[in-house]
Design a protein around this motif. Structure first.
Motif, short mmCIF file in Angstrom:
data_model
loop_
_atom_site.label_atom_id
_atom_site.label_comp_id
_atom_site.label_asym_id
_atom_site.label_seq_id
_atom_site.Cartn_x
_atom_site.Cartn_y
_atom_site.Cartn_z
N LEU A 227 -16.74 33.13 19.03
CA LEU A 227 -17.88 33.96 18.66
C LEU A 227 -17.40 35.34 18.23
O LEU A 227 -17.91 35.91 17.26
CB LEU A 227 -18.86 34.07 19.83
CG LEU A 227 -20.11 34.93 19.62
CD1 LEU A 227 -20.94 34.42 18.45
CD2 LEU A 227 -20.94 34.96 20.90
N ALA A 228 -16.39 35.88 18.90
CA ALA A 228 -15.87 37.20 18.54
C ALA A 228 -15.30 37.19 17.12
O ALA A 228 -15.54 38.13 16.35
CB ALA A 228 -14.80 37.62 19.55
N ASP A 229 -14.56 36.15 16.75
CA ASP A 229 -14.02 36.06 15.39
C ASP A 229 -15.14 35.89 14.37
O ASP A 229 -15.13 36.51 13.31
CB ASP A 229 -13.03 34.90 15.27
CG ASP A 229 -11.71 35.19 15.97
OD1 ASP A 229 -11.47 36.34 16.39
OD2 ASP A 229 -10.92 34.23 16.11
N TYR A 230 -16.13 35.10 14.72
CA TYR A 230 -17.28 34.91 13.84
C TYR A 230 -17.97 36.25 13.58
O TYR A 230 -18.30 36.57 12.43
CB TYR A 230 -18.26 33.90 14.45
CG TYR A 230 -19.50 33.69 13.64
CD1 TYR A 230 -19.52 32.79 12.59
CD2 TYR A 230 -20.66 34.43 13.91
CE1 TYR A 230 -20.67 32.61 11.83
CE2 TYR A 230 -21.79 34.25 13.15
CZ TYR A 230 -21.80 33.35 12.12
OH TYR A 230 -22.93 33.18 11.36
N GLU A 231 -18.18 37.04 14.63
CA GLU A 231 -18.87 38.32 14.48
C GLU A 231 -18.09 39.28 13.59
O GLU A 231 -18.68 40.00 12.78
CB GLU A 231 -19.15 38.93 15.85
CG GLU A 231 -20.23 38.16 16.61
CD GLU A 231 -20.44 38.63 18.03
OE1 GLU A 231 -19.60 39.38 18.57
OE2 GLU A 231 -21.47 38.23 18.62
N VAL A 232 -16.77 39.30 13.72
CA VAL A 232 -15.94 40.15 12.85
C VAL A 232 -16.09 39.70 11.40
O VAL A 232 -16.28 40.52 10.50
CB VAL A 232 -14.45 40.11 13.29
CG1 VAL A 232 -13.53 40.64 12.20
CG2 VAL A 232 -14.26 40.91 14.57
N ALA B 92 -11.46 51.16 12.02
CA ALA B 92 -12.18 51.95 13.03
C ALA B 92 -13.68 51.68 12.97
O ALA B 92 -14.34 51.53 14.02
CB ALA B 92 -11.90 53.43 12.85
N ALA B 93 -14.23 51.59 11.77
CA ALA B 93 -15.66 51.31 11.63
C ALA B 93 -15.99 49.89 12.10
O ALA B 93 -17.01 49.66 12.75
CB ALA B 93 -16.09 51.50 10.18
N LEU B 94 -15.10 48.95 11.78
CA LEU B 94 -15.30 47.57 12.20
C LEU B 94 -15.27 47.46 13.73
O LEU B 94 -16.11 46.77 14.32
CB LEU B 94 -14.24 46.67 11.57
CG LEU B 94 -14.30 45.19 11.88
CD1 LEU B 94 -15.65 44.59 11.48
CD2 LEU B 94 -13.15 44.45 11.17
N ALA B 95 -14.34 48.15 14.36
CA ALA B 95 -14.27 48.15 15.83
C ALA B 95 -15.59 48.64 16.42
O ALA B 95 -16.11 48.07 17.38
CB ALA B 95 -13.11 49.00 16.31
N ARG C 262 -7.83 45.95 20.68
CA ARG C 262 -8.30 44.56 20.77
C ARG C 262 -8.62 44.02 19.37
O ARG C 262 -8.26 42.89 19.03
CB ARG C 262 -9.53 44.45 21.66
CG ARG C 262 -10.08 43.02 21.74
CD ARG C 262 -11.27 42.92 22.62
NE ARG C 262 -10.83 43.08 23.99
CZ ARG C 262 -11.65 43.26 25.01
NH1 ARG C 262 -12.95 43.29 24.82
NH2 ARG C 262 -11.18 43.39 26.23
N LEU C 263 -9.26 44.84 18.56
CA LEU C 263 -9.59 44.41 17.20
C LEU C 263 -8.32 44.17 16.39
O LEU C 263 -8.25 43.21 15.63
CB LEU C 263 -10.48 45.43 16.50
CG LEU C 263 -10.83 45.07 15.05
CD1 LEU C 263 -11.71 43.82 14.99
CD2 LEU C 263 -11.51 46.24 14.36
N VAL D 166 -6.65 51.88 7.37
CA VAL D 166 -6.43 50.49 6.99
C VAL D 166 -7.79 49.80 6.93
O VAL D 166 -8.64 50.00 7.79
CB VAL D 166 -5.53 49.76 8.01
CG1 VAL D 166 -5.38 48.30 7.67
CG2 VAL D 166 -4.17 50.43 8.11
N PHE D 167 -7.95 49.01 5.89
CA PHE D 167 -9.14 48.16 5.77
C PHE D 167 -8.81 46.76 6.30
O PHE D 167 -7.70 46.28 6.15
CB PHE D 167 -9.55 47.98 4.30
CG PHE D 167 -10.17 49.18 3.67
CD1 PHE D 167 -11.46 49.56 3.98
CD2 PHE D 167 -9.48 49.91 2.72
CE1 PHE D 167 -12.04 50.66 3.37
CE2 PHE D 167 -10.04 51.00 2.10
CZ PHE D 167 -11.33 51.38 2.42
#
Length: 142
Positions: A30-35, A50-53, A62-63, A88-89
């Motif tokens: 689920l965590a990978d899906y949400e990312v 940073a924004a994604l985290a 963790r990200l 980094v993107f």
């Protein structure tokens, strides 16, 4: 106390069930899906790490480990920020987009079956209102 305990247990069991369904049917957490969902939303399918985290309520460390796993699977890649040498993107690859399209129906079905369809329209609105208020409050804390 009743509301708090129901929230804590209910939200944890819901996440475990949604994770189990994605794992069993697609071998994805689920965590990978949400990312991957967050990365799919911008037109260029990329976000600063940073924004994604912040979007997935994860630590940068963790990200970073999660992105490394997704990179090894060919689902995501890291791209340097041209205007900021430190930035980094994370970018969703075409393979990642295809995988997301494959897994999305399982997730949507689970969310509907285990939450949305159990609520009236009014309860759905109330739930959104409450958690939007909680998010706003928590995001404004130092």
């Amino acid at each position: 106390m009743r509301a708090w305990r129901a929230y804590v247990l209910g939200s944890e069991l819901l996440r475990k069930q949604l994770n189990r369904e994605l794992q069993d049917r697609h071998g994805m957490t689920l965590a990978d899906y949400e990312v991957m969902v967050r990365l799919s939303e911008p037109d260029d399918r990329r976000m600063r790490m940073a924004a994604l985290a912040n979007e997935v309520a994860s630590s940068k460390s963790r990200l970073s480990h999660q992105i490394t796993r997704l990179e090894h699977a060919g689902l995501v890649r890291r791209v340097d920020c041209g205007d900021d040498a430190r930035g980094v993107f994370a970018e969703l690859t075409q393979k990642g987009m295809d995988r997301l399209r494959e897994t999305a129906p399982t997730h949507v079905f689970g969310v509907r079956a285990h939450l949305i369809d159990l609520l009236t329209d009014s309860e759905q609105t109330d739930l959104a209102t409450v958690f939007e208020r909680v998010l706003k409050h928590l995001r404004n804390l130092p």
